[in-house]
Motif scaffolding. Structure first.
Motif, PDB file in Angstrom:
ATOM      1  N   SER A  27       0.824  -1.204   0.000  1.00 29.94           N
ATOM      2  CA  SER A  27       0.000   0.000   0.000  1.00 29.94           C
ATOM      3  C   SER A  27       0.862   1.258   0.000  1.00 29.94           C
ATOM      4  N   LEU A  30       2.057   1.835  -3.463  1.00 28.23           N
ATOM      5  CA  LEU A  30       1.018   2.446  -4.295  1.00 28.23           C
ATOM      6  C   LEU A  30       0.888   3.935  -4.006  1.00 28.23           C
ATOM      7  N   ILE A  34       1.313   6.842  -6.780  1.00 23.35           N
ATOM      8  CA  ILE A  34       0.229   7.791  -7.034  1.00 23.35           C
ATOM      9  C   ILE A  34       0.708   9.224  -6.813  1.00 23.35           C
ATOM     10  N   TYR A  50       2.185   0.819 -14.727  1.00 18.30           N
ATOM     11  CA  TYR A  50       1.423   1.108 -13.526  1.00 18.30           C
ATOM     12  C   TYR A  50       0.209   0.193 -13.412  1.00 18.30           C
ATOM     13  N   GLN A  54      -0.523  -2.295 -10.213  1.00 17.53           N
ATOM     14  CA  GLN A  54      -1.730  -2.280  -9.395  1.00 17.53           C
ATOM     15  C   GLN A  54      -2.511  -3.583  -9.539  1.00 17.53           C
ATOM     16  N   CYS A  58      -3.467  -5.895  -6.366  1.00 14.77           N
ATOM     17  CA  CYS A  58      -4.863  -6.254  -6.087  1.00 14.77           C
ATOM     18  C   CYS A  58      -5.034  -7.772  -6.052  1.00 14.77           C
ATOM     19  N   PRO A  91      -9.351  -4.986  -9.070  1.00 14.82           N
ATOM     20  CA  PRO A  91      -8.588  -4.017  -9.896  1.00 14.82           C
ATOM     21  C   PRO A  91      -9.494  -3.301 -10.904  1.00 14.82           C
ATOM     22  N   ARG A 112      -8.144   5.058  -8.215  1.00 13.88           N
ATOM     23  CA  ARG A 112      -6.799   4.603  -7.853  1.00 13.88           C
ATOM     24  C   ARG A 112      -6.665   4.387  -6.350  1.00 13.88           C
ATOM     25  N   PRO A 115      -8.050   0.500  -3.723  1.00 12.97           N
ATOM     26  CA  PRO A 115      -7.304  -0.595  -3.074  1.00 12.97           C
ATOM     27  C   PRO A 115      -6.649  -0.210  -1.762  1.00 12.97           C
TER      28      PRO A 115
END
Length: 259
Positions: A27, A30, A34, A50, A54, A58, A91, A112, A115
């Motif tokens: 996380s 991510l 982002i 990307y 992701q 997921c 996802p 985005r 998740p």
């Protein structure tokens, strides 16, 4: 030599501890991706790398859900209480990209963050393991989630407002707006888009709910400190009469000689 953290994660929590720590790390990765894409204004939907990253993250979240479901002794209860984590692990961006579904840039950007909702649960669990008591663990979890919400809201506000709002010239303006809004004080920056106005209301409501928790936590600390102080005082008062009785029961030195 094993540290206290390793003892908590591996020996006391087993595979659940390892999975939740991995979820937190993924996380955080991510969040970094982002943030970098947001500051550099990179069109992430055109980035195959990307979307692949992701997607696999997921997939790991979904695999974690399935594994914990099969390891759970009360499977129906686990499904009822954790089903939302399966929903947020889907996802959605990959599905949108595969089928060519078109949404507004604001909605696509917001997807985005879905998740990352899975990491909030893992964060609360890991913080609870590492905290000395439940009150501290709960407070740290709430504080971390509050700061995370403020940060994510500032990113979304910056993306949707900086092109149409002359008051938002940089990300620092969006961050200032988010912090001042969550404290319910307000700032000189006003949202001009519908999404920005909704975020303004949500942040203010979140601040009104969260800050009383800080007051309750501090009050609890003061009450516990006073309780320990009173217990020590009562122990001292109880020990003093007992010592006086023992001294009175012992015969004086002159009495011993006379007898």
């Amino acid at each position: 030599m094993k540290s206290a953290f390793n003892d908590i994660i591996y020996e006391k929590r087993g595979i659940y501890g390892v999975l939740h720590v991995i979820i937190l790390l993924l996380s955080l990765f991510l969040i970094v991706v982002i943030s970098v894409d947001t500051f550099k204004n990179i069109p992430f939907m055109t980035q195959g790398s990307y979307l692949k990253i992701q997607f696999w993250i997921c997939m790991f979240f979904i695999a974690d859900f399935v594994l914990e479901f099969f390891l759970s002794k009360r499977k129906l209860y686990y499904l009822q209480t954790h089903f939302i984590f399966l929903i947020v692990s889907i996802p959605y961006l990959n599905i949108i990209s595969y089928y060519g579904i078109e949404f507004s840039p604001e909605i696509t950007y917001f997807l985005r963050f879905i998740p990352l909702a899975r990491s909030g649960y893992a964060l609360a669990i890991v913080v609870g393991w590492l905290s000395s008591n439940k009150a501290s663990g709960l407070f740290v979890s709430y504080l971390t989630m509050l700061l995370a919400t403020v940060y994510f809201s500032s990113l979304i506000f910056f993306v949707i407002e900086h092109k149409v709002n002359p008051q938002v010239t940089g990300y620092d303006d969006a961050l200032w707006w988010a912090f001042m809004d969550v404290t319910t004080v307000g700032s000189n920056i006003y949202a001009v888009t519908p999404t920005g106005r909704i975020l303004s209301v949500l942040l203010a409501a979140l601040g009104m709910m969260m800050f009383p928790i800080f007051t309750v936590y501090v009050t609890s600390l003061v009450q516990n400190a006073n309780k320990r102080k009173n217990e020590l005082y009562n122990e001292d008062n109880t020990s003093q009469p007992e010592a006086a009785k023992q001294t009175a029961s012992e015969p004086a030195e002159g009495e011993k000689i006379t007898s």
